[in-house]
Design an enzyme around this catalytic site. Structure first.
Site, PDB file in Angstrom:
ATOM      1  N   ASN A 152       0.867  -1.189   0.000  1.00  0.00           N
ATOM      2  CA  ASN A 152       0.000   0.000   0.000  1.00  0.00           C
ATOM      3  C   ASN A 152       0.901   1.236   0.000  1.00  0.00           C
ATOM      4  OD1 ASN A 152      -1.861   1.999   0.430  1.00  0.00           O
ATOM      5  ND2 ASN A 152      -2.285   1.455   2.570  1.00  0.00           N
ATOM      6  N   TRP A 153       1.005   1.842  -1.173  1.00  0.00           N
ATOM      7  CA  TRP A 153       1.922   2.990  -1.297  1.00  0.00           C
ATOM      8  C   TRP A 153       1.338   4.284  -0.764  1.00  0.00           C
ATOM      9  CZ3 TRP A 153       3.903   2.073  -7.021  1.00  0.00           C
ATOM     10  CH2 TRP A 153       4.725   0.936  -7.020  1.00  0.00           C
ATOM     11  N   LYS A 154       0.047   4.281  -0.465  1.00  0.00           N
ATOM     12  CA  LYS A 154      -0.634   5.495   0.016  1.00  0.00           C
ATOM     13  C   LYS A 154      -0.354   6.661  -0.941  1.00  0.00           C
ATOM     14  CE  LYS A 154       0.072   3.655   4.602  1.00  0.00           C
ATOM     15  NZ  LYS A 154       0.099   3.900   6.022  1.00  0.00           N
TER      16      LYS A 154
ATOM     17  N   HIS B  58      -9.430   1.608   4.868  1.00  0.00           N
ATOM     18  CA  HIS B  58      -8.156   1.795   5.583  1.00  0.00           C
ATOM     19  C   HIS B  58      -8.364   2.774   6.744  1.00  0.00           C
ATOM     20  CE1 HIS B  58      -4.027   2.928   6.439  1.00  0.00           C
ATOM     21  NE2 HIS B  58      -3.676   1.793   5.851  1.00  0.00           N
TER      22      HIS B  58
ATOM     23  N   GLU C 103      -6.737   5.173   7.790  1.00  0.00           N
ATOM     24  CA  GLU C 103      -6.490   6.596   7.492  1.00  0.00           C
ATOM     25  C   GLU C 103      -7.745   7.225   6.879  1.00  0.00           C
ATOM     26  OE1 GLU C 103      -2.923   5.861   5.295  1.00  0.00           O
ATOM     27  OE2 GLU C 103      -1.882   5.412   7.167  1.00  0.00           O
TER      28      GLU C 103
ATOM     29  N   GLU D 228      -5.235  -4.463  11.042  1.00  0.00           N
ATOM     30  CA  GLU D 228      -4.175  -3.471  11.201  1.00  0.00           C
ATOM     31  C   GLU D 228      -4.425  -2.657  12.471  1.00  0.00           C
ATOM     32  OE1 GLU D 228      -2.285  -2.435   7.270  1.00  0.00           O
ATOM     33  OE2 GLU D 228      -4.171  -1.367   7.188  1.00  0.00           O
TER      34      GLU D 228
ATOM     35  N   GLY E 281       2.719   2.556  10.782  1.00  0.00           N
ATOM     36  CA  GLY E 281       3.718   3.597  10.567  1.00  0.00           C
ATOM     37  C   GLY E 281       4.567   3.914  11.789  1.00  0.00           C
TER      38      GLY E 281
ATOM     39  N   SER F 196       3.567  -1.856  10.462  1.00  0.00           N
ATOM     40  CA  SER F 196       5.024  -1.872  10.681  1.00  0.00           C
ATOM     41  C   SER F 196       5.674  -3.218  10.363  1.00  0.00           C
ATOM     42  CB  SER F 196       5.348  -1.409  12.100  1.00  0.00           C
ATOM     43  OG  SER F 196       4.958  -0.057  12.265  1.00  0.00           O
TER      44      SER F 196
HETATM   45  C1  PEP Z   1      -0.773   0.535   6.407  1.00  0.00           C
HETATM   46  O1  PEP Z   1      -0.945   1.756   6.511  1.00  0.00           O
HETATM   47  O2  PEP Z   1      -1.646  -0.170   5.881  1.00  0.00           O
HETATM   48  C2  PEP Z   1       0.463  -0.036   6.913  1.00  0.00           C
HETATM   49  C3  PEP Z   1       0.494  -1.317   7.150  1.00  0.00           C
HETATM   50  O3  PEP Z   1       1.489   0.842   7.098  1.00  0.00           O
HETATM   51  P1  PEP Z   1       2.938   0.509   7.739  1.00  0.00           P
HETATM   52  O4  PEP Z   1       3.418  -0.782   7.128  1.00  0.00           O
HETATM   53  O5  PEP Z   1       3.769   1.673   7.330  1.00  0.00           O
HETATM   54  O6  PEP Z   1       2.736   0.390   9.198  1.00  0.00           O
END
Ligand code: PEP
Length: 254
Positions: free
Chosen positions: A9-11, A98, A100, A170, A176, A217
């Site tokens: 997931n590059w966001k 997600h 976010e 998640e 993050g 993470s």
């Molecule tokens: C995410 O935002 O879906 C995610 C898993 O981010 P990160 O790997 O940076 O924690």
């Protein structure tokens, strides 16, 4: 053979040229992988790069996903992208709900449910993201929050033969942060999510059509400890998927 899912997931992290380069680098790395038959590798770029990256990935065996979708098929919905459009551009997957988007754009379980229905109707595989915040966890509400997100996100959804659905657990507070949850805790939670599905879905569907991933993470050092757990069918990777040197060890988790 059961698959292991790795979803990138590059966001909104990569500029167009960077995204193209990263897609090419990932495709190259995937090509050189041995024993990848059971790996389902998916890249989810911004909408604006989907068409260009579809062309790069098309002959490679790496799949394309989007980071969101709108629930209507067509009409006066300024700025929205339909599931049929994503499908026509070559997407196989779509991330829905997600944290976010839930937090910053007030995405509700109800709109998430509509998006999942639209995705399935168009033949896309939804990746439903669920997770508790730190406050909810501290208040002992983790299980109830997750169950609520699963139950309402999947309300009135009946998977047909051949349909798939991914659920990415998640924990919001580790996304993050650089600090993943303990893989044992993730395993217990993933197993509980699968059990909660059994309350409203046939066991055969849960076993054959629904896969539960961990996200938060994940990096090259911890990926194997998650993927070696029996209830964890894959990982969703944010930060570590936008840098090829960080993503390589994740793809090479074996
Ligand atoms: C995410 O935002 O879906 C995610 C898993 O981010 P990160 O790997 O940076 O924690």
């Amino acid at each position: 053979m059961s698959k292991t899912y790795i979803i990138a997931n590059w966001k909104m992290n990569l500029m167009p040229k960077e995204a193209i380069l990263q897609a090419k680098n990932i495709a190259k790395e995937y090509k050189s992988l041995k024993g990848k038959k059971d790996l389902e590798l998916v890249i989810c770029p911004s909408f604006t790069e989907i068409a260009a990256i579809a062309k790069i990935l098309q002959p490679t065996g790496v799949f394309l996903g989007s980071q969101d979708v709108f629930w209507e098929e067509k009409g006066s919905y300024t700025s929205s992208i339909s599931a049929n459009t994503l499908k026509e551009y070559g997407c196989k997957y779509v991330i829905i709900g997600h944290s976010e988007r839930r937090k910053l754009l007030n995405e509700s379980n109800e709109s998430i449910n509509l998006k999942i229905k639209a995705a399935l109707k168009a033949g896309l595989i939804p990746i439903l993201c669920i997770g508790e915040t730190f406050t909810e966890r501290q208040a002992g509400q983790k299980e109830s929050v997750l169950f609520d997100q699963v139950l309402n996100g999947l309300k009135d959804i009946w998977l047909k033969k051949g349909d798939s659905l991914l659920i990415a657990y998640e924990p919001v507070w580790v996304i993050g942060s650089g600090q993943a949850v303990d893989p044992d805790e993730a395993e217990i939670t993933q197993a509980a999510i699968k059990r909660s599905l059994l309350e409203f879905m046939p066991a055969g569907v849960v076993a054959d059509n629904i896969f539960v991933l961990y996200g938060g993470s994940v990096n090259g050092m911890n990926v194997k400890s998650f993927l070696s757990k029996p209830s964890i069918d894959g990982v969703l990777v944010g930060g570590a998927s936008i840098d090829i040197e960080k993503f390589k060890p994740i793809i090479n988790y074996k």
